[in-house]
Design an enzyme around this catalytic site. Sequence first.
Site, mmCIF file in Angstrom:
data_model
loop_
_atom_site.group_PDB
_atom_site.id
_atom_site.type_symbol
_atom_site.label_atom_id
_atom_site.label_comp_id
_atom_site.label_asym_id
_atom_site.label_seq_id
_atom_site.Cartn_x
_atom_site.Cartn_y
_atom_site.Cartn_z
ATOM 1 N N GLU A 156 -7.775 2.826 12.205
ATOM 2 C CA GLU A 156 -7.605 3.810 11.049
ATOM 3 C C GLU A 156 -9.003 4.258 10.508
ATOM 4 O O GLU A 156 -9.362 4.560 9.393
ATOM 5 C CB GLU A 156 -6.982 2.983 9.986
ATOM 6 N N HIS A 170 12.126 -1.115 4.529
ATOM 7 C CA HIS A 170 10.598 -1.387 4.829
ATOM 8 C C HIS A 170 10.439 -2.721 4.903
ATOM 9 O O HIS A 170 10.829 -3.606 3.976
ATOM 10 C CB HIS A 170 9.773 -0.931 3.447
ATOM 11 N N GLU A 176 0.208 0.147 11.404
ATOM 12 C CA GLU A 176 -0.907 -0.813 11.857
ATOM 13 C C GLU A 176 -0.376 -1.380 12.902
ATOM 14 O O GLU A 176 -1.029 -2.642 13.239
ATOM 15 C CB GLU A 176 -1.132 -1.826 10.465
ATOM 16 N N GLU A 205 -2.548 9.090 3.888
ATOM 17 C CA GLU A 205 -2.818 7.863 2.794
ATOM 18 C C GLU A 205 -4.146 7.625 2.473
ATOM 19 O O GLU A 205 -4.499 7.267 1.279
ATOM 20 C CB GLU A 205 -1.914 6.840 3.142
HETATM 21 C C1 NOJ Z 1 0.034 0.529 4.796
HETATM 22 C C2 NOJ Z 1 1.014 1.471 5.237
HETATM 23 O O1 NOJ Z 1 0.291 2.353 6.069
HETATM 24 C C3 NOJ Z 1 1.486 2.124 4.116
HETATM 25 O O2 NOJ Z 1 2.281 3.324 4.384
HETATM 26 C C4 NOJ Z 1 2.213 1.222 3.121
HETATM 27 O O3 NOJ Z 1 2.717 1.687 1.980
HETATM 28 C C5 NOJ Z 1 1.390 0.059 2.899
HETATM 29 N N1 NOJ Z 1 0.665 -0.421 4.011
HETATM 30 C C6 NOJ Z 1 2.193 -0.877 2.218
HETATM 31 O O4 NOJ Z 1 3.055 -1.487 3.152
HETATM 32 CA CA CA Z 2 -2.057 2.092 7.331
#
Ligand code: NOJ
Ligand code: CA
Length: 698
Positions: A165, A404, A475, A499
Amino acid sequence: MGLFSFLLLMSQDTQKLSVTMKSVTVNFMLDENGKPAYDVSYGSKQIIRPSHMGFVLSDQDTFDAGFVLLGSEKNSHDETWNPVWGEVHSIRDHYEQLIVHLKQKTSNRLLDIIFRVFEDGIGFRYYFPVQAFLKYFIVTNEETQFRLAGDHKAFWIPGDFDTNEYPYTVSNISEVDNKNMVDISTAIAVRVAPDRYAVQTPLMMKTADGLYINIHEAALLHYPAMQLHVDRATYELTSSLVPDAFGNKAYLHAPFATPWRTIIVSDKATDILSSRIILNLNAPNVIGDTSWIRPMKFVGVWWEMQTGKSGWNYSDYPDSTDAAGNLLPNHRHGANTANVKKYIDFAAANGIQGVLVEGWDIGWEDWFGNWKENVFDFVTPYPDFDVNALQAYAASKGVQLIMHNETSGSATNYERQMDTAFRFMVSHGYHSVKTGYVGRIIPRGEHHDGQWMVDHYQRVAEKAAYYHVMLDAHEPVRPTGLQRTYPNWMACEAARGNEYNAFSNGNTPEHETILPFTRLMGGPMDYTPGIFKLTHYSSDTSRRIHSTLAKQLALYITIYSPIQMVADLPENYEAHMDAFQFIRDVPVDWDDTKILAAEPGDYIAIARKQKASDNWFIGVITDEHKRDITADLSFLDKGKKYMATIYGDAETADWQQNPEAYTIHKIMVDHTSHLLLRLASGGGAAVSIIPVKSAPSK
Ligand code: NOJ
Ligand code: CA
């Protein structure tokens, strides 16, 4: 070992261990010490100088010299196959293959090396056949070299065992040093990069004489990810495998084939993006029936958490409870029934198939940073999230909820719960899951990109396939084309997504012009494009998306994924419904793709033809420089008229000063047309091109 002794050996050798397809040639050699080596040429230019191959096995047991050639085989292959979903309808897998059979004389152990030469590059892998003197063994090091012919310009991120990342650095090979980037990247949850001269793959390079070279791997299964250690003085890259808790790299049992090492090369940057070598080097679908797999767009109760408007957690602390032990609400919980219904309504009204909901399950009060094993159970909702009512509501509107499963890096916990979690999905109507691995891995001492976790991601993909669930992993290790083998593994994050603009200094305007040449070479990315409110979306008012609004639209084309998030809040789309029309229209599955123009770090222009349709869509993006790009529409059907709708940067647009200024105009086009697209600094353009039945003549 000089070049001279390689040449000597080749001339002594009666067999010509050399394979060519068009401009690409690979030569295999054994030097006077019986060390295997290869080189690669593109036309008259040697792009990989003679480079050694081999291993160190446990206890300093070298398996890289003293080999003799037992024999070799050559064959040709030409086959066309159809991906379940993708950028194109059919893919030609055309290569010349050379297999060399080697024996290490002193140990009587066998090693095969398999080379495939395509017209746009090569792949090679090691194969340990079934044999008497090598059965169960540990790889301490893989010693594959890629000796570059010069000090190329490189687009790289640090060779980190746990994350991809990072922002990209553009430097010459001789200048690679990741230490400062690792040190300052505090927004990344886990950073472990002990070798300051190591980089991740895909590594994209450009030579001084205009060749584009990309090094990566394909079919990464039961083996750690390969990073590249850079010798800055000699431009030699050496494979560096991610270790396990003991420092070992891989535990193997013959027969075993390693992942393919890939080198894609062309004098045109656009050819790198249209290369299918990595997919072709992966095994065909192993999951059987794929009729249940459906590419889709989705919205999510997500950006509001990323930007701090709401939270994942129901309570502020795990011990915020009443006398009866019930969690006390903090009244900031995003995944509540009423809020989720708003997203379902928005999705239904706009033809968006999925709604992701994060923070629906208990455990988010202390999910992160504690290296805690039993964090989530993946089946118990918070009290304000009514699973059954929401499923019924979503189904009544023709929308699916997306599960999720954040593991917070505790893979052991997820493995124990996985069947329960997937059965819960099936019994509650979920057909897709987004997983996540934020934080340090459990089993403790393992890394995100090591062999144990590579096995774990595969187990999750297989389990998901068994339950007919589509997978999007955040991840994980970066992809290597396994979406061919597991077509339910739709996308991964495994790079710096949009993000980062929410919670850190974000991504530079050139970031998305590099991603297709690096991370996306291995497979689709859940980048989460489509942010319309580009400033003042966070309580930290200095945050901004490093993009114009039109560029956010173009990303739906330039960043390929069969699942694309429509990432912004419904109210931010409602403020620009005219521009939102492009997101409504844009598909996520394609019959054809034309890379119109591309230069890593500068610009990307791609046209794609919608699956089973005559509609075309174009996305064009630029870095921080404004530029004009002319799209030649000669790919359109002759004799057909089309209506092009151009969503472009307004004349006054600029990612820093005026990011939300866009224009929309329509123009009739045909296969003789050229569209001049004017991109602002940090800008882009998105175009839909739809056939019209009868059209006025031009
Ligand atoms: C990291 C992820 O990339 C993101 O999309 C997610 O909202 C957060 N972790 C929480 O799981
Ligand atoms: Ca991430």
